[in-house]
Design a protein around this motif. Structure first.
Motif, PDB file in Angstrom:
ATOM      1  N   CYS A  39      14.483   9.781 -11.233  1.00 24.28           N
ATOM      2  CA  CYS A  39      13.034   9.805 -11.020  1.00 24.28           C
ATOM      3  C   CYS A  39      12.343   8.694 -11.785  1.00 24.28           C
ATOM      4  O   CYS A  39      11.422   8.063 -11.284  1.00 24.28           O
ATOM      5  CB  CYS A  39      12.452  11.146 -11.446  1.00 24.28           C
ATOM      6  N   ALA A  40      12.770   8.440 -13.014  1.00 22.63           N
ATOM      7  CA  ALA A  40      12.102   7.459 -13.861  1.00 22.63           C
ATOM      8  C   ALA A  40      12.323   6.038 -13.366  1.00 22.63           C
ATOM      9  O   ALA A  40      11.433   5.202 -13.453  1.00 22.63           O
ATOM     10  CB  ALA A  40      12.598   7.594 -15.302  1.00 22.63           C
ATOM     11  N   THR A  41      13.514   5.756 -12.839  1.00 18.40           N
ATOM     12  CA  THR A  41      13.790   4.393 -12.401  1.00 18.40           C
ATOM     13  C   THR A  41      13.128   4.091 -11.081  1.00 18.40           C
ATOM     14  O   THR A  41      12.839   2.942 -10.782  1.00 18.40           O
ATOM     15  CB  THR A  41      15.310   4.139 -12.270  1.00 18.40           C
ATOM     16  N   GLY A  42      12.874   5.116 -10.288  1.00 15.20           N
ATOM     17  CA  GLY A  42      12.205   4.905  -9.013  1.00 15.20           C
ATOM     18  C   GLY A  42      13.051   4.098  -8.054  1.00 15.20           C
ATOM     19  O   GLY A  42      14.208   3.813  -8.297  1.00 15.20           O
ATOM     20  N   THR A  43      12.441   3.722  -6.962  1.00 11.93           N
ATOM     21  CA  THR A  43      13.119   2.905  -5.968  1.00 11.93           C
ATOM     22  C   THR A  43      12.183   1.806  -5.546  1.00 11.93           C
ATOM     23  O   THR A  43      10.989   1.858  -5.777  1.00 11.93           O
ATOM     24  CB  THR A  43      13.508   3.754  -4.737  1.00 11.93           C
ATOM     25  N   ALA A  44      12.707   0.816  -4.896  1.00 17.59           N
ATOM     26  CA  ALA A  44      11.866  -0.291  -4.470  1.00 17.59           C
ATOM     27  C   ALA A  44      12.226  -0.695  -3.058  1.00 17.59           C
ATOM     28  O   ALA A  44      13.353  -0.576  -2.627  1.00 17.59           O
ATOM     29  CB  ALA A  44      12.056  -1.481  -5.413  1.00 17.59           C
ATOM     30  N   GLY A  45      11.221  -1.192  -2.373  1.00 18.03           N
ATOM     31  CA  GLY A  45      11.420  -1.765  -1.050  1.00 18.03           C
ATOM     32  C   GLY A  45      12.065  -0.832  -0.063  1.00 18.03           C
ATOM     33  O   GLY A  45      11.631   0.291   0.134  1.00 18.03           O
ATOM     34  N   ALA A  46      13.154  -1.303   0.566  1.00 21.14           N
ATOM     35  CA  ALA A  46      13.795  -0.571   1.651  1.00 21.14           C
ATOM     36  C   ALA A  46      14.395   0.758   1.195  1.00 21.14           C
ATOM     37  O   ALA A  46      14.570   1.655   1.998  1.00 21.14           O
ATOM     38  CB  ALA A  46      14.892  -1.426   2.277  1.00 21.14           C
ATOM     39  N   ALA A  47      14.697   0.894  -0.088  1.00 18.95           N
ATOM     40  CA  ALA A  47      15.287   2.140  -0.566  1.00 18.95           C
ATOM     41  C   ALA A  47      14.288   3.293  -0.536  1.00 18.95           C
ATOM     42  O   ALA A  47      14.678   4.439  -0.405  1.00 18.95           O
ATOM     43  CB  ALA A  47      15.836   1.960  -1.973  1.00 18.95           C
ATOM     44  N   GLU A  48      12.990   2.997  -0.671  1.00 23.13           N
ATOM     45  CA  GLU A  48      11.981   4.068  -0.679  1.00 23.13           C
ATOM     46  C   GLU A  48      12.004   4.908   0.584  1.00 23.13           C
ATOM     47  O   GLU A  48      12.088   6.128   0.487  1.00 23.13           O
ATOM     48  CB  GLU A  48      10.589   3.494  -0.924  1.00 23.13           C
ATOM     49  N   PRO A  49      11.928   4.308   1.770  1.00 19.89           N
ATOM     50  CA  PRO A  49      11.973   5.156   2.974  1.00 19.89           C
ATOM     51  C   PRO A  49      13.284   5.935   3.096  1.00 19.89           C
ATOM     52  O   PRO A  49      13.278   7.085   3.514  1.00 19.89           O
ATOM     53  CB  PRO A  49      11.814   4.168   4.122  1.00 19.89           C
ATOM     54  N   LEU A  50      14.400   5.327   2.712  1.00 24.00           N
ATOM     55  CA  LEU A  50      15.686   6.008   2.775  1.00 24.00           C
ATOM     56  C   LEU A  50      15.700   7.184   1.806  1.00 24.00           C
ATOM     57  O   LEU A  50      16.106   8.295   2.168  1.00 24.00           O
ATOM     58  CB  LEU A  50      16.822   5.037   2.444  1.00 24.00           C
ATOM     59  N   SER A  51      15.255   6.963   0.577  1.00 22.39           N
ATOM     60  CA  SER A  51      15.197   8.039  -0.414  1.00 22.39           C
ATOM     61  C   SER A  51      14.332   9.176   0.087  1.00 22.39           C
ATOM     62  O   SER A  51      14.713  10.350   0.004  1.00 22.39           O
ATOM     63  CB  SER A  51      14.623   7.531  -1.743  1.00 22.39           C
ATOM     64  N   GLU A  52      13.165   8.841   0.590  1.00 19.22           N
ATOM     65  CA  GLU A  52      12.232   9.872   1.041  1.00 19.22           C
ATOM     66  C   GLU A  52      12.789  10.622   2.243  1.00 19.22           C
ATOM     67  O   GLU A  52      12.671  11.843   2.331  1.00 19.22           O
ATOM     68  CB  GLU A  52      10.863   9.265   1.368  1.00 19.22           C
ATOM     69  N   ARG A  53      13.405   9.909   3.171  1.00 23.97           N
ATOM     70  CA  ARG A  53      13.992  10.589   4.339  1.00 23.97           C
ATOM     71  C   ARG A  53      15.090  11.555   3.904  1.00 23.97           C
ATOM     72  O   ARG A  53      15.140  12.704   4.346  1.00 23.97           O
ATOM     73  CB  ARG A  53      14.545   9.573   5.338  1.00 23.97           C
ATOM     74  N   ASN A  54      15.975  11.103   3.018  1.00 24.68           N
ATOM     75  CA  ASN A  54      17.049  11.969   2.545  1.00 24.68           C
ATOM     76  C   ASN A  54      16.500  13.168   1.782  1.00 24.68           C
ATOM     77  O   ASN A  54      16.972  14.288   1.948  1.00 24.68           O
ATOM     78  CB  ASN A  54      18.028  11.172   1.678  1.00 24.68           C
ATOM     79  N   ARG A  55      15.487  12.944   0.948  1.00 25.72           N
ATOM     80  CA  ARG A  55      14.867  14.048   0.227  1.00 25.72           C
ATOM     81  C   ARG A  55      14.280  15.060   1.194  1.00 25.72           C
ATOM     82  O   ARG A  55      14.446  16.267   1.038  1.00 25.72           O
ATOM     83  CB  ARG A  55      13.772  13.523  -0.720  1.00 25.72           C
ATOM     84  N   GLN A  56      13.614  14.581   2.232  1.00 23.47           N
ATOM     85  CA  GLN A  56      13.004  15.473   3.217  1.00 23.47           C
ATOM     86  C   GLN A  56      14.044  16.268   3.999  1.00 23.47           C
ATOM     87  O   GLN A  56      13.824  17.441   4.313  1.00 23.47           O
ATOM     88  CB  GLN A  56      12.108  14.686   4.177  1.00 23.47           C
ATOM     89  N   VAL A  57      15.166  15.642   4.336  1.00 24.35           N
ATOM     90  CA  VAL A  57      16.236  16.354   5.048  1.00 24.35           C
ATOM     91  C   VAL A  57      16.702  17.550   4.221  1.00 24.35           C
ATOM     92  O   VAL A  57      16.821  18.667   4.729  1.00 24.35           O
ATOM     93  CB  VAL A  57      17.420  15.412   5.374  1.00 24.35           C
ATOM     94  N   ILE A  58      16.959  17.312   2.951  1.00 23.25           N
ATOM     95  CA  ILE A  58      17.448  18.382   2.082  1.00 23.25           C
ATOM     96  C   ILE A  58      16.350  19.411   1.826  1.00 23.25           C
ATOM     97  O   ILE A  58      16.602  20.619   1.878  1.00 23.25           O
ATOM     98  CB  ILE A  58      18.002  17.802   0.765  1.00 23.25           C
TER      99      ILE A  58
END
Length: 174
Positions: free
Chosen positions: A20-39
Motif C-alpha cells: 500500500c505504501a509503495t503504491g503503483t504507477a502508470g499502467a500498473a494502476e489499472p491492473l492493480s485496481e482490476r485485480n483488487r475488484q475481481v477479488i
C-alpha cells in the motif's frame, strides 16, 4: 494463536502495508485496481451466498499453498486437487458454510492480498472461527497461485472431531 503464527501474521501485514505504501504507477494502476475488484467482488458474492468463489476466481491449474504445519499444510496442484483434499473434507463437516468478513484488501500489479475472518458452525454445533491471509497471483482475472495463511489448529480440530457422514454410517453398521 501460537508465536510462530503471530510472526507470520506480522510479516504478512508488513508486506501488505509495504504494498500500500509503495503504491503503483502508470499502467500498473489499472491492473492493480482490476485485480483488487475481481477479488473484492468474489468475496462479496461469497459473503452473500452467490456464485462459487473457487470456481469463479481460481484457475483450474492453480498452485495453492497452505503455509504452516499439519496434515492440511502443503502444495496443491490444480483446483480439483485443492477442493478434493482440503476444501470438501472440511466443508462436509460444517453445518453452515464459512461466511467471510474481509478486513482489508491490498493490490499491486498482479498480486492481491486479502486479510479476512471466517465463521461457520460445525456439524456438532460448535462454532468455527479463523483468521486468514490469502495472497493471490492473478492472470486474466484468475488466481494462478495462492499462498494461504491461517491458524491450522481450528481447521484440524474440525477434521479430527467430526467424522464424515460415510464414516459415521460405517461406525453404526460395525
Amino acid at each position: 494463536m501460537n508465536p510462530s503464527n503471530r510472526f507470520a501474521w506480522a510479516a504478512l501485514l508488513m508486506l501488505a502495508t509495504l504494498i500500500c505504501a509503495t503504491g503503483t504507477a502508470g499502467a500498473a494502476e489499472p491492473l492493480s485496481e482490476r485485480n483488487r475488484q475481481v477479488i473484492e467482488r468474489a468475496f462479496a458474492d461469497w459473503t452473500s451466498g452467490k456464485g462459487s468463489f473457487f470456481e469463479d476466481v481460481i484457475s483450474p491449474d492453480v498452485v495453492w499453498t497452505i503455509q504452516g504445519s499439519g496434515p492440511a499444510a502443503g502444495v496443491y496442484r490444480g483446483r480439483q486437487e485443492f477442493l478434493h483434499r482440503a476444501v470438501r473434507p472440511f466443508a462436509q463437516r460444517l453445518a453452515t458454510p464459512i461466511v467471510p468478513r474481509v478486513q482489508a484488501i491490498w493490490a499491486q500489479g498482479n498480486q492481491v492480498v486479502v486479510r479476512w475472518n471466517g465463521t461457520a458452525t460445525a456439524r456438532d454445533g460448535a462454532p468455527y472461527r479463523n483468521e486468514y491471509v490469502w495472497i493471490f497471483d492473478m492472470h486474466d482475472d484468475r488466481a494462478v497461485r495462492v499462498e494461504a495463511f491461517l491458524d491450522l489448529a481450528p481447521y484440524q480440530d474440525v477434521i479430527d472431531r467430526i467424522p464424515l457422514a460415510a464414516e459415521q454410517d460405517s461406525r453404526r453398521a460395525g
